[in-house]
Design a protein around this motif. Structure first.
Motif, short mmCIF file in Angstrom:
data_model
loop_
_atom_site.label_atom_id
_atom_site.label_comp_id
_atom_site.label_asym_id
_atom_site.label_seq_id
_atom_site.Cartn_x
_atom_site.Cartn_y
_atom_site.Cartn_z
N ASP A 1 -22.57 -12.75 -27.54
CA ASP A 1 -22.13 -14.01 -28.16
C ASP A 1 -23.16 -15.12 -27.98
O ASP A 1 -23.44 -15.87 -28.92
CB ASP A 1 -20.78 -14.45 -27.60
N ASN B 1 -29.11 -17.67 -34.14
CA ASN B 1 -28.69 -18.22 -35.43
C ASN B 1 -28.65 -19.75 -35.45
O ASN B 1 -28.14 -20.35 -36.39
CB ASN B 1 -27.33 -17.63 -35.82
N ILE C 1 -27.88 -7.68 -33.41
CA ILE C 1 -27.99 -8.12 -32.01
C ILE C 1 -27.43 -7.05 -31.08
O ILE C 1 -28.00 -6.77 -30.03
CB ILE C 1 -27.32 -9.49 -31.81
N SER D 1 -27.29 -10.69 -37.75
CA SER D 1 -25.90 -10.24 -37.69
C SER D 1 -25.56 -9.81 -36.27
O SER D 1 -26.44 -9.49 -35.46
CB SER D 1 -25.68 -9.07 -38.64
N ARG D 2 -24.27 -9.79 -35.96
CA ARG D 2 -23.84 -9.27 -34.66
C ARG D 2 -24.26 -7.80 -34.49
O ARG D 2 -24.62 -7.38 -33.40
CB ARG D 2 -22.32 -9.38 -34.52
N TYR E 1 -26.25 -14.28 -30.09
CA TYR E 1 -25.90 -14.53 -31.50
C TYR E 1 -25.97 -16.02 -31.81
O TYR E 1 -26.55 -16.44 -32.82
CB TYR E 1 -24.49 -13.99 -31.76
#
Length: 177
Positions: free
Chosen positions: A20, A27, A46, A42-43, A23
């Motif tokens: 998290d 971003n 990652i 994107s998650r 991310y």
């Protein structure tokens, strides 16, 4: 004392529960110009990065370490420090650092993290040199790396183009004598 632990910070491997925060930082469009990022991550991407972070630096040619601020026997993750373009034959690599939030900047955390990483690179990885590229207007990073002994070795004129104009990129190098 642990090799990757200082008085204010410790460097540690990326863990699955860091997804998290990575991310969020990857971003954050306000820091994209520092890493030449043009699109969000994107998650899934990652997660793949985290899943592969167990690979040896000699395999992946990169290493990301999380920077944890140490206070009162607890730790808070405040940034990352990276080794990239690792070239074991020539014993060199690039390095980059991010202290994500303004309130954690100018407190010595980046300085200590960089000291720890330099020591790790030169003494554990037996590297000969490190380099970094910094935009000419990033005075905080310029001051940090110059205080650590990095020497200006070149200027790439108008190297980066942004909506508000062009920027020079300065190249710095630290050689382990």
């Amino acid at each position: 004392m642990d090799l990757l632990t200082g008085k204010k910070v410790q460097l540690r491997a990326v863990e699955p529960n860091d997804i998290d925060i990575i991310y969020k930082w990857e971003n954050n469009t306000s820091v994209w110009q520092l890493s030449n990022t043009l699109a969000p991550f994107s998650r899934h991407i990652i997660k793949q990065f985290i899943d592969n972070s167990h690979l040896d630096i000699f395999q992946s040619r990169q290493l990301r370490l999380m920077i944890d601020k140490i206070e009162n026997d607890s730790a808070e993750t405040i940034g990352t420090i990276d080794i990239f373009d690792f070239e074991p034959l020539h014993k060199r690599a690039g390095i980059g650092i991010l202290i994500a939030d303004e309130q954690n900047r100018k407190n010595g955390f980046a300085s200590e993290a960089l000291d720890i990483l330099i020591h790790y690179c030169f003494n554990t990885l037996q590297m000969h040199q490190l380099y970094c590229n910094i935009t000419s207007d990033n005075t905080e990073s310029l001051n940090l790396f110059q205080k650590k002994g990095f020497s200006l070795i070149g200027i790439k004129k108008d190297w980066l183009i942004f909506p508000k104009g062009k920027k020079d990129e300065l190249m710095f190098q630290l050689i382990n004598a």
